[in-house]
Enzyme design. Structure first.
Site, PDB file in Angstrom:
ATOM      1  N   LYS A 173       0.196   4.590 -30.250  1.00  0.00           N
ATOM      2  CA  LYS A 173      -0.119   5.039 -28.871  1.00  0.00           C
ATOM      3  C   LYS A 173      -1.054   6.395 -28.797  1.00  0.00           C
ATOM      4  O   LYS A 173      -0.559   7.197 -29.526  1.00  0.00           O
ATOM      5  CB  LYS A 173       1.074   5.082 -28.299  1.00  0.00           C
ATOM      6  CG  LYS A 173       0.424   5.435 -26.732  1.00  0.00           C
ATOM      7  CD  LYS A 173       1.888   6.143 -25.846  1.00  0.00           C
ATOM      8  CE  LYS A 173       1.596   6.582 -24.640  1.00  0.00           C
ATOM      9  NZ  LYS A 173       2.610   7.292 -23.857  1.00  0.00           N
ATOM     10  N   GLY A 234       5.925  12.053 -16.185  1.00  0.00           N
ATOM     11  CA  GLY A 234       7.228  12.728 -15.752  1.00  0.00           C
ATOM     12  C   GLY A 234       7.596  13.109 -14.147  1.00  0.00           C
ATOM     13  O   GLY A 234       8.497  13.378 -13.729  1.00  0.00           O
ATOM     14  N   ALA A 260       3.491   5.961 -17.419  1.00  0.00           N
ATOM     15  CA  ALA A 260       3.923   7.168 -16.769  1.00  0.00           C
ATOM     16  C   ALA A 260       3.859   6.965 -15.182  1.00  0.00           C
ATOM     17  O   ALA A 260       3.156   6.226 -14.640  1.00  0.00           O
ATOM     18  CB  ALA A 260       2.733   8.037 -16.996  1.00  0.00           C
TER      19      ALA A 260
END
EC number: 2.8.1.10
Length: 330
Positions: A173, A234, A260
């Site tokens: 990734k 986050g 995300a």
């Protein structure tokens, strides 16, 4: 206790202590006399199944007769990225958990077959400290090394070269961040790193902005999967722009996974309803009050969203449309 063997059974990896084909068939809850078995490309006569020994790495196809005609059984809905096939569409991170044990329990509850792992220096001052591999076995769960914390193409490329040397990984990734406040990707550096890594034989799954044009450029540069953000890393804000995510899905020839921004199960379901091939998340599970329970919720949400996408939602209407006909009322 005998060592476990790693086998490929009907296209899926399976670990077993069975020594013979017949023992494996019984372990699967089947009767040897009612199945046919292909062992490493060769049909195994039913009379030999009790004696036919298994070895690590063997590939088996096990079939039986079913009723002819239309079947209600679901189609195989696995997905593939760069030659690797998976059943679970939920990828789980390995940061922010209380400890490795909790992380491992969350991965199990999520049914995840892939976990992202950051590449960090070995603690040479205390090498006896527990490590992730003690809790999540890379032989059972695919490790996806990532470049978290990298802000230039050079940093990301160096990190993944080390990861390949450490574990032999080529499926990775890639994320190259622009700055620390938003953790938005720097697309110029990301594109540069993608081209270099693809040229070196890596298979980069790439974190990017939710931009259909940027996604297509990454695919042309060698990305094996496009991973647009739903919201800042986050943040837990959920998918902020469903339109662009849908456009990326429609235009891509490689898997698309939201990466995300997921905060709760409904966010994961929305991503799947848009046609994404999967969802990657870390904070949404790790910072939940009960991470293991949330991991299970995310598993169910991804599955429900995928089923809804495959089913085809009803059309949106401006006005009400009664479920029961109004004609013939008393």
């Amino acid at each position: 206790m005998p060592d476990q063997l790693s086998l490929t059974v009907n296209g899926e990896t399976r670990r077993t202590q069975a020594a013979t084909i017949a023992a494996l068939v019984r372990e699967l809850g089947l009767a040897p006399e009612k199945v046919a078995v292909e062992h490493n490309g060769t049909i195994a006569p039913r009379s030999t199944l009790e004696q036919a020994a298994l070895a690590d790495g063997d590939a088996l196809e096990i079939v039986h007769f079913v009723g002819g005609g239309s079947q209600d059984a679901p189609d195989d809905d696995s997905w593939e990225v760069a030659g690797h096939r998976f059943t679970s569409r939920l990828i789980v991170g390995t940061g922010k958990y209380k400890d490795f044990a909790q992380n491992a329990a969350a991965v199990e509850a999520a049914g995840a077959e892939i976990v992202t792992v950051a590449v960090r220096r070995v603690n040479v001052s205390d090498p006896s400290q527990p490590v992730l591999m003690d809790f999540i076995d890379p032989k059972k769960v695919t490790y996806l090394p990532n470049t978290a914390g990298c802000f230039t193409a050079e940093e990301a490329i160096r990190t993944l070269r080390l990861a390949r040397e450490a574990g032999g990984w080529d499926l990775v990734k890639l994320e190259v961040l622009g700055e620390a406040k938003t953790l938005y990707p720097d697309m110029r550096e990301t594109l540069k790193a993608t081209e270099v890594l693809a040229g070196e034989g890596f298979k980069p799954m790439v974190y990017c902005v939710d931009d259909p044009i940027a996604a297509k450029q990454l695919e042309e540069a060698g990305a094996v999967a496009i991973m647009p953000l739903g919201a800042p890393i986050g943040s837990g804000l959920g998918i902020q722009n469903q339109v662009t995510i849908r456009l990326i899905v429609e235009g891509a020839k490689v898997p698309v996974l939201v990466d995300a921004g997921v905060g709760t199960a409904s966010d994961a379901a929305v991503a799947m309803e848009l046609g994404c091939d999967g969802v990657l998340m870390n904070t949404a599970i790790a910072e939940a009050k009960e991470p293991v329970r949330m991991a299970h919720a995310m598993k169910l949400a991804v599955e429900a969203g995928r089923l809804a996408y495959l089913s085809g939602r009803m059309g949106r209407r401006r006005y009400a449309d009664p479920s029961s006909p109004l004609a013939g009322l008393i």
